[in-house]
Design a protein around this motif. Structure first.
Motif, short mmCIF file in Angstrom:
data_model
loop_
_atom_site.label_atom_id
_atom_site.label_comp_id
_atom_site.label_asym_id
_atom_site.label_seq_id
_atom_site.Cartn_x
_atom_site.Cartn_y
_atom_site.Cartn_z
N VAL A 241 32.49 4.46 -3.94
CA VAL A 241 31.88 5.46 -4.75
C VAL A 241 31.76 6.79 -3.97
N GLY B 288 25.93 8.34 -9.52
CA GLY B 288 26.13 8.75 -8.54
C GLY B 288 25.80 7.81 -7.32
N VAL B 289 26.18 8.24 -6.19
CA VAL B 289 26.19 7.48 -4.96
C VAL B 289 24.85 6.73 -4.42
N THR C 145 32.39 16.91 -7.56
CA THR C 145 33.25 15.87 -7.94
C THR C 145 32.57 14.53 -7.73
N ARG C 146 32.87 13.50 -8.58
CA ARG C 146 32.14 12.14 -8.53
C ARG C 146 33.40 11.05 -8.86
N ASP D 258 20.88 13.36 -3.91
CA ASP D 258 20.98 13.95 -5.21
C ASP D 258 21.22 15.58 -5.20
N ASP E 107 30.48 11.20 -3.92
CA ASP E 107 30.15 12.36 -4.70
C ASP E 107 29.58 13.37 -3.70
N ASP E 108 28.45 14.46 -4.08
CA ASP E 108 28.30 15.18 -3.04
C ASP E 108 27.20 14.80 -2.26
N ASP E 109 26.78 13.50 -2.28
CA ASP E 109 25.70 12.74 -1.45
C ASP E 109 26.55 12.04 -0.18
N ALA F 187 32.09 5.00 -11.94
CA ALA F 187 31.93 6.30 -11.70
C ALA F 187 31.06 7.21 -12.30
#
Lengths: 237, 237, 237, 237, 237, 237
Positions: free
Chosen positions: A165, A24-25, A49-50, B118, A167-169, A21
């Motif tokens: 996984v 990042g993605v 959030t990740r 990213d 996150d923002d991506d 975690a």
């Protein structure tokens, strides 16, 4: 569609999920050779959030969230619920009450290939969600589906017990047996990227660092001064 | 597509860019007679940022960011990198490492007609981005394209060396030779809008201020009391 | 399209609107039996705002905001302006100057089935907006339309004088004569949801609380242990 | 947008247009190095028609076809009318009466970046049309635009007097001064393709004919027997 | 949504429907002042068919065609069945068996705001269909909806018992009490168009026939010779 | 993505494929319990063609058709080539020359999740194609992918060696080991549908034949005469 609830799906170790975690993605995606990205249409409703977790999957009929209720019982700490529908659906199949249930069971988040509602409350609760749509339109509980069967979300096959996984991506699915390699490769990639970052920040060009100048030449890319280029183009106006 | 890197593109004066950056996209767009807006699909990944800069353009093959690396070398302080692809592409052709390179060279932002990744890191860096897609899917470096050739983005032709203005409303391209007129006309429009704003805030109607009552009459618009209108409509239920 | 401005549309009582504004779109939608939701494409430009008001409607020609100016005059305290176009349009028909006018008249917000611009300024003003598009492209004032006629927005008929509720989940239209029932039913639903929330937080499952286990059985949903399921699936690879 | 009607645009020779019309869009596109294709969204309303002509361009306001009427006067034998709008528009800006006018002037067809109507009649007339939308929704004649200015259609800049080629694969714009080269290069490509076609029909593989086997090796593509691959994959289910 | 089947909806006279069916969608739409067009996304699966009939409406849950079965019983000679869903749905809710039922009852066609399947068989049967999607995905019969209530399809309100006109340009709904005026106005428009057609075919320009030259002047449209225009534009390259 | 060409994929018996080809996509889809439909966006470029074959799969990089060439060598009589890309792509990755190669090897058709070109020639050849896009834009041969690995197309997992059925309703993938059951179940369904068809043609209602009247009652659907319904609705205008 076989109407089953598959029970006892094995999970990856929680400490390994926690370890993954941190990355990042985009980093994990690259580290593993670009597999399993759920595409640009599944977006977070929150920012910054990740998470990583183990997939519990639910396949619903459009406009019907019966199987989400069946899936909740199959969820436990460290899980991420992944929901899809038998055909495209924008309805809000998930809201704050279901999130309350999931949070009570230690679930880390939701990935929804249809819609969610109560988004203000969900953000206030701190329950992380990635979804294709936001819609107040509610659902019925009338038609069978399946829990913990392989889904297709965003052009990827998502297996129950695989690693999610997000996150923002966006969202990534990683085969469970790849988790140790994912951690190791992400760590290596991150270390390498830190060196590259420093070098680039100091002004070296990617053209030089990655050896791309020669490639441009091989591909026949010419460097042309502006005035010369313009002279050619003016004929076209 | 001619595979060229055009060098030595002339830039507008930095102080004029700074001057224009004070005005919003909508104001400059109106002030210049509504030219060059890149449309509602190129959206910022951050909120509340407003920039102006000089366009460096890169035309890539879908799924390939080789020419972005070639473009970085052509970028300098005050520039905005504008990237398009030969056919529609959602992939993340740009991420935090390329942003590090651009930031090191004093570039003011990126306009991307494909995807970026990213995004959490990019927001944390404060590197401003307007993009059509967010996607973790990475790219190869295998096929030639062009740098500093005219692009089409969002239904507009974007010339290298033209002025880019961007804020929460999207992105605008202004011909370089129009920059002085853009500043002057935006300043005039802003002044006029301030007066209008005060008048409207005081309660005058646009109908009166813009002389639209007469127009409504000429166009045959009738004023009908509610009960009378309803009587007519009830026949239709 | 009849070119009319309908005047004197009756409004629901302001105190009832204020009362309804306490509940979210999803709650009111459910409480009333799922009518009038304007769908997942009309989205807020701000986060965390919840309003209720009385609809003033404007039907414009694409690319033309003349009838919005005519509509402003028909707006008063507690109203929400709802704008649609005769065919799909992305242009920014509404910006900060019109918002200044509306705010001066006590209007509570805007629902736009085309586009808005000046979004940074509008957020700074605190004027709430739900819109299909954000676009800097401006409009002309040349073609007639109508004010306070029934519109279709997001697959719903929106009547002038109906109640508009809007929050992060989108926008809802409620028939004016349903307003007392909407308040009562929302209050009842909220109370019931609070009990359910407590029960779910304490760990009871929706499967049990809503009596869904029996339904799963009737629908033929089978519970299958993972290894057994996998054995069947392996034949398919 | 400058409101002008540009007159006296030079045309390419009719016999060269006729010569180019023999080749398909895909052939000419390839022959010229892949420039000017208007993309997959501009589609024919008929099947099996192939034309080439000289572009007369019209830029309209959305929902308004005034400038099409101004453009008709600028059209003559061998021309193709290309219409775009200042922002996206689905309305039927063109129908059978305008087609009657154009046919009377010897125009070869229409390329429409908005919508057309009367499609049954247009097919019956044999007037060829490529369009983004079909819509019965009509237009007004109230707002100025431009005739014979550069347009952007489908991500390409279309210049007045440029060559338009269109068939079942879509629409292509070719710079006028490239017309002789387009004919020659298309002829050469067609001849080469005929040889390739014969060889492929006789069973030779593209892998061998285009020398791609070596490339696959360089790129690290491995050949793996099915059972061996399956053994690896089964771990993932 | 109230779950009702409304019975005994009055129909317009069959001979008037037959009379209106002679005119196309675009003609009737114009003749009535541009009301009721269901937009460019509802398309025919056949070519060259033109019908008029009386609307029987069905509102289904997504993925569920129960209410179509209930609607069939309410259909009779001269009717057109119009189906929508409570939220967007692409599934094939209608196929050849339902068409057999409808044909046996003298129904003239189907307008579907979701999907149909068996399209080859439906074309072979000569049963006319206008639909948003074609999809083999079938439906369940589990959730209530409504028959003969007002629907919203393609941005228009469709009332039971209203008149449906459909051809290659799409679908139109006309209020029942407007049918006599629709016939008369369409006849008048057709006659007028025939005269215009003859005049345009003889070479008169719309600019002159519709008096648009003066309007262009008032709007400030200038005529500029090509060389002069080009001189100005060359500065922009 | 692992860069492999998997060889020696086992095929289902040709005579069974021929047998299944008699049934339509919708029939087989229903007969097997609604699995494997590739959705409403993969459409035929021809009308009235129905095929069945064994899947050979190719996964390409966007804008690159190298792996199609590698796939051709793996194709033989009775096969259907299924092509997808690593991210969404509209380009014409396949045209008449590749079709010539495939036809020479006895391949039955192509399913393309990107674009095709030369559509007029392909129809003239009688080579059947189902595709997401039509585009003249060509491709490069520069980046590795895979042949005969599982693909995801239109929300379904397509395995090499699985059965493909395609007609005017779209494309279906059936697991190879289900082929005998697919034939038998389709035959049974067709027989049953013939009986139903006769009964419905004779005027029996689906409401009665499928026992749906009771269900409507259980679900609380009320029958309401038109005048009574109207009286209630009039309050809402």
């Amino acid at each position: 569609m076989r109407n089953v609830v598959v029970t006892g799906v094995p999970r990856p170790p929680l400490d390994q999920l926690d370890e993954l975690a941190r990355f990042g993605v985009a980093t994990v995606h690259e580290a593993l050779g670009r597999i399993g990205y759920l595409g640009p249409r599944i977006r977070p409703i929150q920012q910054g959030t990740r998470i990583a977790g183990s997939a519990v999957t639910a396949l619903c009929w459009p406009g019907d969230n019966l199987m989400i209720h069946a899936a909740v019982e199959q969820c436990g700490p460290g899980d991420v619920l992944v929901v899809s529908t038998a055909s495209p659906c924008t309805d809000g199949l998930f809201g704050e009450l279901l999130a309350t249930s999931l949070a009570a069971r230690g679930i880390r988040g939701l990935v929804m290939d249809a819609g969610v509602r109560d988004t203000a409350e969900l953000r206030a609760m701190g329950f992380p969600i990635w979804t294709r749509h936001v819609s107040a339109q509610g659902s019925v509980k009338a038609t069978a589906g399946a829990v913990n069967v392989p889904l297709v979300v965003g052009g990827q096959s998502v297996l129950p017990g695989s690693v999610i996984v997000a996150d923002d991506d966006g969202v990534l699915t990683v085969p469970a047996h790849e988790l140790p390699r994912a951690i190791e490769a992400s760590r290596a990639r991150e270390a390498k990227e830190q060196i590259t970052r420093d070098v680039l920040a100091a002004g070296q060009l990617g053209l030089d660092r990655y050896g791309l100048r020669a490639l441009l030449g091989e591909l026949g890319v010419e460097y042309v001064p502006y005035e010369q280029y313009l002279a050619g183009e003016r004929r076209n106006v």
